[in-house]
Design a protein around this motif. Structure first.
Motif, short mmCIF file in Angstrom:
data_model
loop_
_atom_site.label_atom_id
_atom_site.label_comp_id
_atom_site.label_asym_id
_atom_site.label_seq_id
_atom_site.Cartn_x
_atom_site.Cartn_y
_atom_site.Cartn_z
N GLY A 91 0.80 -1.22 0.00
CA GLY A 91 0.00 0.00 0.00
C GLY A 91 0.83 1.26 0.00
O GLY A 91 0.30 2.37 0.07
N LYS A 92 2.14 1.13 -0.10
CA LYS A 92 3.04 2.29 -0.09
C LYS A 92 4.03 2.14 -1.25
O LYS A 92 4.58 1.06 -1.48
N THR A 93 4.25 3.23 -1.99
CA THR A 93 5.25 3.21 -3.06
C THR A 93 6.51 3.92 -2.60
O THR A 93 6.47 4.79 -1.72
N GLY A 94 7.63 3.55 -3.21
CA GLY A 94 8.90 4.18 -2.90
C GLY A 94 9.71 4.40 -4.16
O GLY A 94 9.73 3.55 -5.06
N TRP A 95 10.35 5.57 -4.24
CA TRP A 95 11.26 5.89 -5.35
C TRP A 95 12.65 5.58 -4.82
O TRP A 95 13.22 6.35 -4.06
N ILE A 96 13.17 4.44 -5.22
CA ILE A 96 14.43 3.95 -4.67
C ILE A 96 15.57 4.31 -5.61
O ILE A 96 15.53 4.01 -6.81
N VAL A 97 16.58 4.96 -5.05
CA VAL A 97 17.75 5.41 -5.83
C VAL A 97 19.02 4.97 -5.11
O VAL A 97 19.01 4.71 -3.91
N ASN A 98 20.11 4.89 -5.87
CA ASN A 98 21.40 4.51 -5.30
C ASN A 98 21.99 5.63 -4.45
O ASN A 98 21.68 6.81 -4.66
N ASP A 99 22.87 5.24 -3.54
CA ASP A 99 23.63 6.22 -2.75
C ASP A 99 24.47 7.08 -3.68
O ASP A 99 24.79 6.68 -4.81
N LEU A 100 24.84 8.25 -3.21
CA LEU A 100 25.69 9.16 -3.97
C LEU A 100 27.03 9.33 -3.27
O LEU A 100 27.09 9.34 -2.04
N LEU A 101 28.09 9.48 -4.05
CA LEU A 101 29.42 9.65 -3.47
C LEU A 101 30.23 10.65 -4.30
O LEU A 101 30.37 10.49 -5.50
N TRP A 102 30.71 11.68 -3.62
CA TRP A 102 31.66 12.61 -4.21
C TRP A 102 32.98 12.34 -3.51
O TRP A 102 33.04 12.34 -2.27
N THR A 103 34.06 12.15 -4.26
CA THR A 103 35.35 11.82 -3.65
C THR A 103 36.29 13.02 -3.66
O THR A 103 36.15 13.92 -4.49
N GLU A 104 37.21 13.01 -2.73
CA GLU A 104 38.25 14.04 -2.61
C GLU A 104 37.65 15.45 -2.65
O GLU A 104 38.11 16.32 -3.39
N THR A 105 36.64 15.66 -1.82
CA THR A 105 35.95 16.95 -1.80
C THR A 105 36.39 17.81 -0.63
O THR A 105 36.79 17.31 0.41
N THR A 106 36.27 19.11 -0.84
CA THR A 106 36.39 20.09 0.23
C THR A 106 35.19 21.00 0.07
O THR A 106 35.23 22.01 -0.65
N SER A 131 24.74 20.86 8.76
CA SER A 131 25.70 21.06 7.67
C SER A 131 26.86 20.10 7.88
O SER A 131 27.36 19.96 9.00
N TYR A 132 27.26 19.44 6.80
CA TYR A 132 28.37 18.50 6.87
C TYR A 132 29.51 19.00 5.99
O TYR A 132 29.32 19.23 4.80
N PRO A 133 30.70 19.17 6.58
CA PRO A 133 31.87 19.60 5.80
C PRO A 133 32.79 18.42 5.48
O PRO A 133 32.79 17.41 6.18
N THR A 134 33.53 18.57 4.40
CA THR A 134 34.63 17.64 4.11
C THR A 134 35.88 18.46 3.85
O THR A 134 35.80 19.62 3.43
N ASN A 135 37.02 17.88 4.08
CA ASN A 135 38.29 18.51 3.80
C ASN A 135 39.16 17.46 3.11
O ASN A 135 39.79 16.64 3.78
#
Length: 158
Positions: A91-106, A131-135
Motif C-alpha cells: 500500500g506504499k510506493t517508494g522511489w528507490i535510488v542509489n547512494d551518492l558519493l563525491w570523492t576528494e571533496t572540500t 551542515s556537513y563539511p569535508t576537507n
C-alpha cells in the motif's frame, strides 16, 4: 530561512498529477535525474511556482550550491533502482535510488536537490540534520532503502 526539512515541491506534484508534465520516476536510465548539494544559504519554498535547478533560488549564484574541489556544479547523475510498491510495506510506493558519493571533496552541504536533468524541474529537497563539511575527503549521501520519496496509498485520506 534555511534548509530545515525535506520538501516535495507542490507545483511539480500538481503539474505531474494533472499531466501538465511527465515524470517517469521508474526510468532506470542513469542521468535522467540529477542530485545537487546545497549549503544552508538557500531559502527553499515548498510552494514555489515552477521550481527548477538553474532558476532562483536554485541557480547557485543566489542560493548557495555547494562548491569546492571534488564537486561539479549541477551535482551528479542519480541512478534510479525502481519506483514501485514497497514489498516491506504493502500500500506504499517508494522511489528507490542509489547512494551518492563525491570523492576528494572540500565542501559543506546541508541538503540535496533532486531534479530532472533535461529541464531542471525540481522534484524534492532532502534536508540533512546539519551542515556537513569535508576537507579532501568523501562526501556520501546514503539513501533510504525504502525510497527517497515514499507515498502511502491506503488508510485515511482526510
Amino acid at each position: 530561512m534555511s534548509i530545515t526539512r525535506d520538501i516535495v515541491f507542490v507545483d511539480t506534484q500538481v503539474k505531474w498529477h494533472n499531466a501538465d508534465i511527465t515524470l517517469d520516476l521508474g526510468t532506470t536510465t542513469p542521468g535522467v535525474y540529477k542530485a545537487a548539494l546545497w549549503t544552508d544559504a538557500v531559502t527553499p519554498n515548498a510552494s514555489q511556482a515552477n521550481p527548477a535547478y538553474g532558476t532562483s533560488p536554485w541557480n547557485g549564484t543566489s542560493g548557495g550550491e555547494a562548491s569546492g574541489p571534488g564537486y561539479t556544479t549541477g551535482g551528479q547523475a542519480l541512478v534510479v533502482v525502481s519506483f514501485a510498491e514497497l514489498v516491506s510495506t504493502p500500500g506504499k510506493t517508494g522511489w528507490i535510488v542509489n547512494d551518492l558519493l563525491w570523492t576528494e571533496t572540500t565542501i559543506t552541504a546541508k541538503g540535496l536537490l533532486v531534479y530532472r536533468a533535461s529541464d531542471g524541474v525540481a522534484i524534492l529537497l532532502r534536508a540533512f540534520a546539519q551542515s556537513y563539511p569535508t576537507n579532501d575527503g568523501d562526501f556520501e549521501v546514503g539513501m533510504p532503502t525504502d525510497g527517497i520519496l515514499r507515498r502511502a496509498h491506503v488508510g485515511p485520506i482526510l
